[in-house]
Design a protein around this motif. Structure first.
Motif, PDB file in Angstrom:
ATOM      1  N   ASP A 196       0.983  -0.982   0.136  1.00 36.55           N
ATOM      2  CA  ASP A 196       0.053  -0.114  -0.158  1.00 36.55           C
ATOM      3  C   ASP A 196       0.974   1.065  -0.047  1.00 36.55           C
ATOM      4  O   ASP A 196       1.659   1.648   1.074  1.00 36.55           O
ATOM      5  N   LEU A 197       1.190   1.860  -1.019  1.00 36.24           N
ATOM      6  CA  LEU A 197       1.918   3.103  -1.378  1.00 36.24           C
ATOM      7  C   LEU A 197       1.608   4.206  -0.403  1.00 36.24           C
ATOM      8  O   LEU A 197       2.467   4.899  -0.180  1.00 36.24           O
ATOM      9  N   GLN A 198       0.560   4.380   0.227  1.00 29.37           N
ATOM     10  CA  GLN A 198       0.184   5.513   1.012  1.00 29.37           C
ATOM     11  C   GLN A 198       0.503   5.254   2.299  1.00 29.37           C
ATOM     12  O   GLN A 198       0.422   6.109   3.126  1.00 29.37           O
ATOM     13  N   LEU A 199       0.573   4.016   2.910  1.00 26.59           N
ATOM     14  CA  LEU A 199       1.123   3.667   4.201  1.00 26.59           C
ATOM     15  C   LEU A 199       2.650   3.889   4.259  1.00 26.59           C
ATOM     16  O   LEU A 199       3.401   3.747   3.309  1.00 26.59           O
ATOM     17  N   THR A 200       3.027   3.875   5.648  1.00 27.93           N
ATOM     18  CA  THR A 200       4.346   3.870   5.870  1.00 27.93           C
ATOM     19  C   THR A 200       4.794   2.185   5.528  1.00 27.93           C
ATOM     20  O   THR A 200       4.212   1.488   5.649  1.00 27.93           O
ATOM     21  N   VAL A 201       6.395   2.166   5.638  1.00 26.78           N
ATOM     22  CA  VAL A 201       6.835   0.952   5.519  1.00 26.78           C
ATOM     23  C   VAL A 201       6.270   0.004   6.618  1.00 26.78           C
ATOM     24  O   VAL A 201       5.891  -1.056   6.593  1.00 26.78           O
ATOM     25  N   ARG A 202       6.558   0.729   7.779  1.00 27.97           N
ATOM     26  CA  ARG A 202       6.171   0.007   9.062  1.00 27.97           C
ATOM     27  C   ARG A 202       4.819  -0.578   9.099  1.00 27.97           C
ATOM     28  O   ARG A 202       4.316  -1.454   9.683  1.00 27.97           O
ATOM     29  N   GLU A 203       3.891   0.611   8.777  1.00 27.76           N
ATOM     30  CA  GLU A 203       2.195   0.242   8.726  1.00 27.76           C
ATOM     31  C   GLU A 203       2.154  -0.864   7.794  1.00 27.76           C
ATOM     32  O   GLU A 203       1.240  -1.584   8.139  1.00 27.76           O
ATOM     33  N   ASN A 204       2.641  -0.895   6.623  1.00 28.02           N
ATOM     34  CA  ASN A 204       2.466  -2.033   5.786  1.00 28.02           C
ATOM     35  C   ASN A 204       2.637  -3.400   6.605  1.00 28.02           C
ATOM     36  O   ASN A 204       1.853  -4.457   6.260  1.00 28.02           O
ATOM     37  N   LEU A 205       3.605  -3.516   7.320  1.00 35.71           N
ATOM     38  CA  LEU A 205       3.909  -4.664   8.141  1.00 35.71           C
ATOM     39  C   LEU A 205       3.133  -5.278   9.140  1.00 35.71           C
ATOM     40  O   LEU A 205       2.205  -6.074   9.138  1.00 35.71           O
ATOM     41  N   VAL A 206       2.812  -4.038   9.993  1.00 38.78           N
ATOM     42  CA  VAL A 206       1.707  -4.162  11.031  1.00 38.78           C
ATOM     43  C   VAL A 206       0.467  -4.578  10.555  1.00 38.78           C
ATOM     44  O   VAL A 206      -0.372  -5.570  11.034  1.00 38.78           O
ATOM     45  N   PHE A 207      -0.290  -3.925   9.580  1.00 40.76           N
ATOM     46  CA  PHE A 207      -1.382  -4.114   8.821  1.00 40.76           C
ATOM     47  C   PHE A 207      -1.406  -5.554   8.098  1.00 40.76           C
ATOM     48  O   PHE A 207      -2.410  -6.459   8.296  1.00 40.76           O
ATOM     49  N   HIS A 208      -0.390  -6.392   7.688  1.00 40.76           N
ATOM     50  CA  HIS A 208      -0.313  -7.452   7.032  1.00 40.76           C
ATOM     51  C   HIS A 208      -0.298  -8.600   8.290  1.00 40.76           C
ATOM     52  O   HIS A 208      -0.917  -9.614   8.053  1.00 40.76           O
ATOM     53  N   ALA A 209       0.467  -8.454   9.348  1.00 38.36           N
ATOM     54  CA  ALA A 209       0.515  -9.179  10.576  1.00 38.36           C
ATOM     55  C   ALA A 209      -1.159  -9.083  11.046  1.00 38.36           C
ATOM     56  O   ALA A 209      -1.494 -10.295  11.492  1.00 38.36           O
ATOM     57  N   THR A 210      -1.573  -8.233  11.517  1.00 32.28           N
ATOM     58  CA  THR A 210      -2.969  -8.036  11.977  1.00 32.28           C
ATOM     59  C   THR A 210      -4.071  -8.906  11.191  1.00 32.28           C
ATOM     60  O   THR A 210      -4.952  -9.433  11.577  1.00 32.28           O
ATOM     61  N   TYR A 211      -3.846  -8.710   9.715  1.00 29.70           N
ATOM     62  CA  TYR A 211      -4.768  -9.335   8.655  1.00 29.70           C
ATOM     63  C   TYR A 211      -4.611 -10.988   9.306  1.00 29.70           C
ATOM     64  O   TYR A 211      -5.812 -11.720   8.871  1.00 29.70           O
ATOM     65  N   HIS A 212      -3.615 -11.385   9.523  1.00 29.50           N
ATOM     66  CA  HIS A 212      -3.306 -12.705   9.967  1.00 29.50           C
ATOM     67  C   HIS A 212      -3.576 -13.136  11.379  1.00 29.50           C
ATOM     68  O   HIS A 212      -3.223 -14.244  11.755  1.00 29.50           O
ATOM     69  N   GLY A 213      -4.158 -12.268  12.140  1.00 28.74           N
ATOM     70  CA  GLY A 213      -4.583 -12.553  13.600  1.00 28.74           C
ATOM     71  C   GLY A 213      -3.538 -12.202  14.538  1.00 28.74           C
ATOM     72  O   GLY A 213      -4.030 -12.385  15.708  1.00 28.74           O
ATOM     73  N   ILE A 214      -2.590 -11.499  14.372  1.00 27.19           N
ATOM     74  CA  ILE A 214      -1.518 -11.205  15.220  1.00 27.19           C
ATOM     75  C   ILE A 214      -1.820 -10.012  15.899  1.00 27.19           C
ATOM     76  O   ILE A 214      -2.424  -8.925  15.303  1.00 27.19           O
ATOM     77  N   PRO A 215      -1.960  -9.861  17.279  1.00 26.25           N
ATOM     78  CA  PRO A 215      -2.528  -8.796  17.996  1.00 26.25           C
ATOM     79  C   PRO A 215      -1.540  -7.751  17.763  1.00 26.25           C
ATOM     80  O   PRO A 215      -0.343  -7.843  17.507  1.00 26.25           O
ATOM     81  N   ARG A 216      -2.286  -6.261  17.633  1.00 25.20           N
ATOM     82  CA  ARG A 216      -1.306  -5.313  17.314  1.00 25.20           C
ATOM     83  C   ARG A 216      -0.197  -4.839  17.904  1.00 25.20           C
ATOM     84  O   ARG A 216       0.949  -4.618  17.233  1.00 25.20           O
ATOM     85  N   ALA A 217      -0.006  -5.057  19.206  1.00 20.92           N
ATOM     86  CA  ALA A 217       0.974  -5.033  19.846  1.00 20.92           C
ATOM     87  C   ALA A 217       2.259  -5.758  19.419  1.00 20.92           C
ATOM     88  O   ALA A 217       3.641  -5.482  19.394  1.00 20.92           O
ATOM     89  N   GLU A 218       2.055  -7.042  19.371  1.00 18.73           N
ATOM     90  CA  GLU A 218       2.876  -8.331  18.855  1.00 18.73           C
ATOM     91  C   GLU A 218       3.242  -7.736  17.422  1.00 18.73           C
ATOM     92  O   GLU A 218       4.458  -7.962  17.025  1.00 18.73           O
ATOM     93  N   ALA A 219       2.352  -7.260  16.688  1.00 20.80           N
ATOM     94  CA  ALA A 219       2.665  -6.903  15.020  1.00 20.80           C
ATOM     95  C   ALA A 219       3.699  -6.032  14.957  1.00 20.80           C
ATOM     96  O   ALA A 219       4.426  -5.813  14.268  1.00 20.80           O
ATOM     97  N   SER A 220       3.353  -4.918  15.982  1.00 19.58           N
ATOM     98  CA  SER A 220       4.430  -3.731  15.896  1.00 19.58           C
ATOM     99  C   SER A 220       5.640  -4.371  16.324  1.00 19.58           C
ATOM    100  O   SER A 220       6.731  -3.718  15.715  1.00 19.58           O
TER     101      SER A 220
END
Length: 308
Positions: free
Chosen positions: A89-113
């Motif tokens: 997602d080009l409008q998101l930051t690099v870190r946000e791309n990773l966090v959103f992908h992890a939460t999509y797979h059910g990873i809690p946000r704190a752990e995703a971060s």
């Protein structure tokens, strides 16, 4: 070594076009496995089926214990995918791309971060975490895509032509990352049409063409199967008319339109022989190309054409 990927009689038909023609293949746990072949060989279709993006016409495919055809959702939880063309997602930051992908797979946000920060550090782009994805260079973007694919800690990582379009520095950077992942025991499957890439990185390589498996072994063992002679391709000014006689210094030769292909134990004897013959028949030589025994010469000997 446990089998992590099992493919049996896999077939994919697109109308009248057969993309995969009864493929049988096993990949072991912890292997870095390469699918080598030219465009249209069936490599991307194979990865598409194994990652549930393409539905097989028939056959069976098991990844990390899950049938990708009958259990696609369960299979997707076990795999990470780095596509040929980066699609963040080009409008998101690099870190946000990773966090959103992890939460999509059910990873809690704190752990995703936490995972996102660790992966960005590990892949050498921690300083780009707050940058928009669209601002990254090609090599940085590919590192981000690998990091994104690893956020849910998949058992198997798939990469489709991971270094296409990268400059030499970016390509070698990706190679270093893949070597590190292999040392950690990750199962990796990558497609490529770069013979050097397959030779340098892979534990085993499957050579494919036109949907079929032509050869499968360790790179060194495959090189040992390649013709021992140098391949000499001589391009003439027009298609050759006639048959090639036996020539001193050449073990065998064949005609491919305007190209005379000769196999010689030594280019020092083979080149003068084939050039002298062509010129004696009134042809003008436009180009000469030599190929040493390699994965590519094995591919040429199996298919009659180059990898590219």
């Amino acid at each position: 070594m446990r089998t992590e990927i099992h493919i049996s009689a896999l077939r994919k038909q697109y109308g009248a076009v057969t993309a995969l023609d009864g493929l049988d293949l096993d990949v072991g746990e912890g292997e870095l496995f390469g699918l080598l072949g030219p465009n249209g060989a069936g490599k991307t279709t194979t990865v598409g089926i194994l990652t549930t993006r393409v539905r097989a016409t028939s056959g069976e495919a098991i990844v990390a214990g899950k049938n990708v055809i009958t259990e696609p959702v369960a299979a997707r939880a076990q795999i990470g995918v780095v596509p040929q063309q980066p699609n963040p997602d080009l409008q998101l930051t690099v870190r946000e791309n990773l966090v959103f992908h992890a939460t999509y797979h059910g990873i809690p946000r704190a752990e995703a971060s936490r995972r996102a920060d660790a992966l960005l550090e590990r892949l050498g782009i921690a300083d780009k975490g707050g940058a928009k994805a669209q601002t990254l260079s090609g090599g940085q973007k590919q590192r981000m895509m690998i990091a994104r694919a690893l956020t849910h800690e998949p058992r198997v990582l798939f990469l489709d032509e991971p270094t296409v379009g990268l400059d030499p520095q970016g390509r070698h950077g990706v190679w270093e990352i893949l070597n590190d992942l292999r040392k950690q025991g990750r199962t990796i499957v990558m497609t490529t049409h770069y013979m050097e890439e397959a030779d340098q990185l892979c534990d085993r390589v499957a050579i494919m063409d036109k949907g079929k498996l032509l050869a499968l072994d360790r790179p060194a063992a495959l090189r040992a199967q390649a013709p021992g002679e140098t391949i000499i391709d001589v391009t003439l000014d027009r298609p050759f008319d006639g048959e090639l006689p036996a020539l001193n210094g050449i073990t065998r030769a064949e005609v491919r339109g305007p190209v005379l292909r000769a196999y010689a134990p030594s280019p020092a004897t083979g080149i003068p022989a084939i050039l002298g013959f062509a010129e004696s028949r009134g042809y003008t030589v436009r180009d000469i190309h030599l190929s040493r025994p390699s994965l590519e010469t094995l591919f040429i000997s199996l298919t009659g054409r180059k990898l590219a």
